[in-house]
Design a protein around this motif. Structure first.
Motif, PDB file in Angstrom:
ATOM      1  N   PHE A  62     -29.154  18.955  -5.156  1.00  0.00           N
ATOM      2  CA  PHE A  62     -29.771  18.685  -6.457  1.00  0.00           C
ATOM      3  C   PHE A  62     -29.993  17.188  -6.641  1.00  0.00           C
ATOM      4  O   PHE A  62     -31.071  16.736  -7.013  1.00  0.00           O
ATOM      5  CB  PHE A  62     -28.906  19.234  -7.588  1.00  0.00           C
ATOM      6  N   ILE A  63     -28.944  16.408  -6.347  1.00  0.00           N
ATOM      7  CA  ILE A  63     -29.048  14.954  -6.498  1.00  0.00           C
ATOM      8  C   ILE A  63     -30.127  14.400  -5.576  1.00  0.00           C
ATOM      9  O   ILE A  63     -30.875  13.494  -5.929  1.00  0.00           O
ATOM     10  CB  ILE A  63     -27.692  14.293  -6.175  1.00  0.00           C
ATOM     11  N   ARG A  64     -30.219  14.964  -4.360  1.00  0.00           N
ATOM     12  CA  ARG A  64     -31.188  14.444  -3.387  1.00  0.00           C
ATOM     13  C   ARG A  64     -32.617  14.770  -3.758  1.00  0.00           C
ATOM     14  O   ARG A  64     -33.516  13.984  -3.514  1.00  0.00           O
ATOM     15  CB  ARG A  64     -30.905  15.077  -2.023  1.00  0.00           C
ATOM     16  N   ILE A  65     -32.832  15.958  -4.322  1.00  0.00           N
ATOM     17  CA  ILE A  65     -34.203  16.409  -4.530  1.00  0.00           C
ATOM     18  C   ILE A  65     -34.787  15.827  -5.824  1.00  0.00           C
ATOM     19  O   ILE A  65     -35.991  15.695  -5.952  1.00  0.00           O
ATOM     20  CB  ILE A  65     -34.264  17.962  -4.519  1.00  0.00           C
ATOM     21  N   MET A  66     -33.941  15.460  -6.784  1.00  0.00           N
ATOM     22  CA  MET A  66     -34.451  14.952  -8.059  1.00  0.00           C
ATOM     23  C   MET A  66     -34.685  13.440  -7.983  1.00  0.00           C
ATOM     24  O   MET A  66     -33.847  12.701  -7.465  1.00  0.00           O
ATOM     25  CB  MET A  66     -33.437  15.227  -9.181  1.00  0.00           C
ATOM     26  N   PRO A  67     -35.816  12.981  -8.520  1.00  0.00           N
ATOM     27  CA  PRO A  67     -36.014  11.527  -8.606  1.00  0.00           C
ATOM     28  C   PRO A  67     -34.900  10.900  -9.457  1.00  0.00           C
ATOM     29  O   PRO A  67     -34.423  11.527 -10.403  1.00  0.00           O
ATOM     30  CB  PRO A  67     -37.356  11.402  -9.318  1.00  0.00           C
ATOM     31  N   GLN A  68     -34.500   9.684  -9.111  1.00  0.00           N
ATOM     32  CA  GLN A  68     -33.421   9.034  -9.860  1.00  0.00           C
ATOM     33  C   GLN A  68     -33.776   8.881 -11.344  1.00  0.00           C
ATOM     34  O   GLN A  68     -32.907   8.949 -12.201  1.00  0.00           O
ATOM     35  CB  GLN A  68     -33.125   7.650  -9.272  1.00  0.00           C
ATOM     36  N   VAL A  70     -35.449  10.974 -13.125  1.00  0.00           N
ATOM     37  CA  VAL A  70     -35.179  12.255 -13.788  1.00  0.00           C
ATOM     38  C   VAL A  70     -33.687  12.368 -14.092  1.00  0.00           C
ATOM     39  O   VAL A  70     -33.286  12.770 -15.188  1.00  0.00           O
ATOM     40  CB  VAL A  70     -35.637  13.436 -12.903  1.00  0.00           C
TER      41      VAL A  70
ATOM     42  N   LYS B 156     -40.767  11.314  -4.971  1.00  0.00           N
ATOM     43  CA  LYS B 156     -39.755  10.996  -5.973  1.00  0.00           C
ATOM     44  C   LYS B 156     -40.034   9.633  -6.615  1.00  0.00           C
ATOM     45  O   LYS B 156     -39.958   9.477  -7.822  1.00  0.00           O
ATOM     46  CB  LYS B 156     -38.362  10.989  -5.334  1.00  0.00           C
ATOM     47  N   MET B 170     -43.007  12.531 -15.595  1.00  0.00           N
ATOM     48  CA  MET B 170     -42.029  11.750 -16.348  1.00  0.00           C
ATOM     49  C   MET B 170     -42.574  11.378 -17.719  1.00  0.00           C
ATOM     50  O   MET B 170     -41.894  11.479 -18.727  1.00  0.00           O
ATOM     51  CB  MET B 170     -41.737  10.432 -15.617  1.00  0.00           C
ATOM     52  N   LEU B 190     -39.042  19.629 -16.760  1.00  0.00           N
ATOM     53  CA  LEU B 190     -39.221  18.499 -15.836  1.00  0.00           C
ATOM     54  C   LEU B 190     -38.496  18.767 -14.505  1.00  0.00           C
ATOM     55  O   LEU B 190     -39.066  18.592 -13.426  1.00  0.00           O
ATOM     56  CB  LEU B 190     -38.668  17.228 -16.487  1.00  0.00           C
TER      57      LEU B 190
END
Lengths: 223, 217
Positions: A62-68, A70, B156, B170, B190
């Motif tokens: 989850f942490i890896r796939i989400m942009p920071q 987000v 990302k 975003m 989102l």
């Protein structure tokens, strides 16, 4: 080129450096928190318990796939919306970066620990070492050498990512730069060029040595 | 969870996802071009250009995208270079991603022993043939995991373009939070939107890695 005076004015320089201080502080605190959390996470990941493994795996993915960004929104706006928490921007940033660091570093720790051959443990036991001794004297020193270069690299990424904190209202380097630009809007119309150019190089000056260190360590221990 | 809100605004997320995808894909295309150029210059050891490429890689890798974008979008117009936010975002992503791609390509090329090229030329292959049939297949197998990681990284990173007023995912989420305070719903959409874009890329990458792994298959 006109406008250079805006980055030569001592009071502006001091303000920018103070902004850089906030940026570096968020980075350092997050790295400091990530270290113990990441090591704990990594050691848990090497356990054979399927439940713990699945939970940590899901967390890491989850942490890896989400942009920071987000993740920052989730912690900053999300906790406020769902539970009425009133986190400051800086606190939310530190929470996000520590969670991120714990996940990434955890995976690095897991990789480093698993890369050490089983025979190293066996040899240590044969020499009469206990489990704890074997871990501290034989396994850990070897794991650390494999771990350190990517960990330094992670720290560099963290410092770079602190730039996103301004988007949740933290007054750090970029925000201070904006304030200086806005304040001098009429006196120095070309301020944006100089200020953003300077911020670009300030980030570079902080991150570049870290990158070089990471590469050096990697080369030294590759042999 | 306010399902009415989700039903009402989900279509907007589809539109915003298109912006995110368009910007990321264009940025990735630019990154690949820059990366190929840089890695060729460095691999062929062309003097001067090689140092320029090395300096570029260091500058691009050690500064945040947001600062690069602010410099392009707010700084450069002071020199008379005025861009649209879209152009800025694509150039910015290309500037950032180019160095990451260059490093991946280079690690691929470097992994192929020079004896392979010699062997190919002894067999009577031309340079192009040797590149096409001998060097690139082996180099790609090594480079692909890095390239896929870069693609995910760039998608990302594209979330940052909301900072220069591009209406991506975003931006939409922040707008909806500000307008209606339906924070939980806006953020849930989102997360789902980014997962929908990124999970398939991640899975595709794993498949591709296995498919291209000639050496270990």
């Amino acid at each position: 080129m006109p406008g250079a005076e805006i980055v030569l004015d001592p009071s502006n320089v001091l303000r920018l450096l103070a902004g850089l201080g906030v940026t570096v502080r968020i980075g350092l605190v997050s790295v400091a928190l990530s270290l113990p959390l990441g090591i704990a996470c990594g050691m848990l990941m090497t356990l054979r318990n399927p439940l713990i493994r699945a939970v940590l795996r899901a967390y890491l993915e989850f942490i890896r796939i989400m942009p920071q960004l987000v993740l920052l929104y989730l912690v900053f706006f999300g906790t406020a919306g769902a539970w009425g928490w009133d986190l400051s921007g800086e606190a939310a940033s530190v929470v996000v970066f520590s969670l991120w660091g714990a996940a990434e570093l955890g995976d690095l720790v897991r990789g480093a620990l698993e890369s050490i051959p089983r025979t190293q443990y066996d040899s240590a036991y044969v020499l009469g070492m206990g489990r704890r001794q074997a871990f501290a004297r034989v396994i850990l020193p070897q794991a650390v050498t494999r771990l350190l270069p990517p960990a330094v690299n992670l720290a560099t990424r963290m410092v770079k990512t602190t730039s996103l904190c301004m988007l949740i209202g933290v007054v750090e380097l970029i925000r201070v730069g904006q304030q200086i630009i806005d304040y001098n809007r009429f006196a120095v119309p070309t301020g944006a060029l100089w200020i953003y150019g300077s911020i670009f190089f300030l980030y570079f000056i902080v991150c570049w040595p870290l990158s070089i260190l990471s590469r050096r360590l990697e080369r030294r221990w590759a042999r | 969870m306010d399902w009415g809100f989700i039903a009402r605004y989900a279509p907007y997320y589809v539109l915003a996802a298109q912006v995110t995808l368009l910007i990321s894909l264009s940025g990735i295309a630019v990154s690949v071009l820059v990366g190929i150029l840089c890695s060729m210059v460095r691999h062929a050891r062309i003097p001067v250009l090689r140092q320029v490429a090395a300096a570029y890689v260091e500058l691009s890798r050690n500064t945040p995208l947001l600062v690069q974008l602010f410099f392009l979008y707010f700084g450069l117009p002071k020199l008379g270079i005025v861009w649209s936010p879209e152009a800025c975002a694509i150039v910015g992503l290309g500037f950032l991603g180019g160095s990451y791609m260059a490093e991946s390509f280079r690690s691929g090329l470097d992994s192929v022993a020079s004896s392979q090229a010699d062997a190919a030329s002894v067999l009577g292959m031309t340079r192009v043939q040797s590149l096409r049939h001998v060097i690139l297949p082996q180099a790609l197998a090594v480079a692909v995991p890095g390239i896929v990681a870069n693609v995910i990284f760039l998608v990302k990173e594209s979330s940052v373009v909301s900072g220069i007023a591009l209406a991506d995912l975003m931006y939409l989420a922040k707008d909806l939070i500000g307008l209606y305070y339906d924070t939980t719903e806006a953020l849930a959409l989102l997360v789902v939107a980014y997962a929908t874009i990124l999970l398939p890329i991640s899975l595709l990458g794993t498949l591709l890695e296995r498919r291209l792994d000639h050496a270990r298959r």
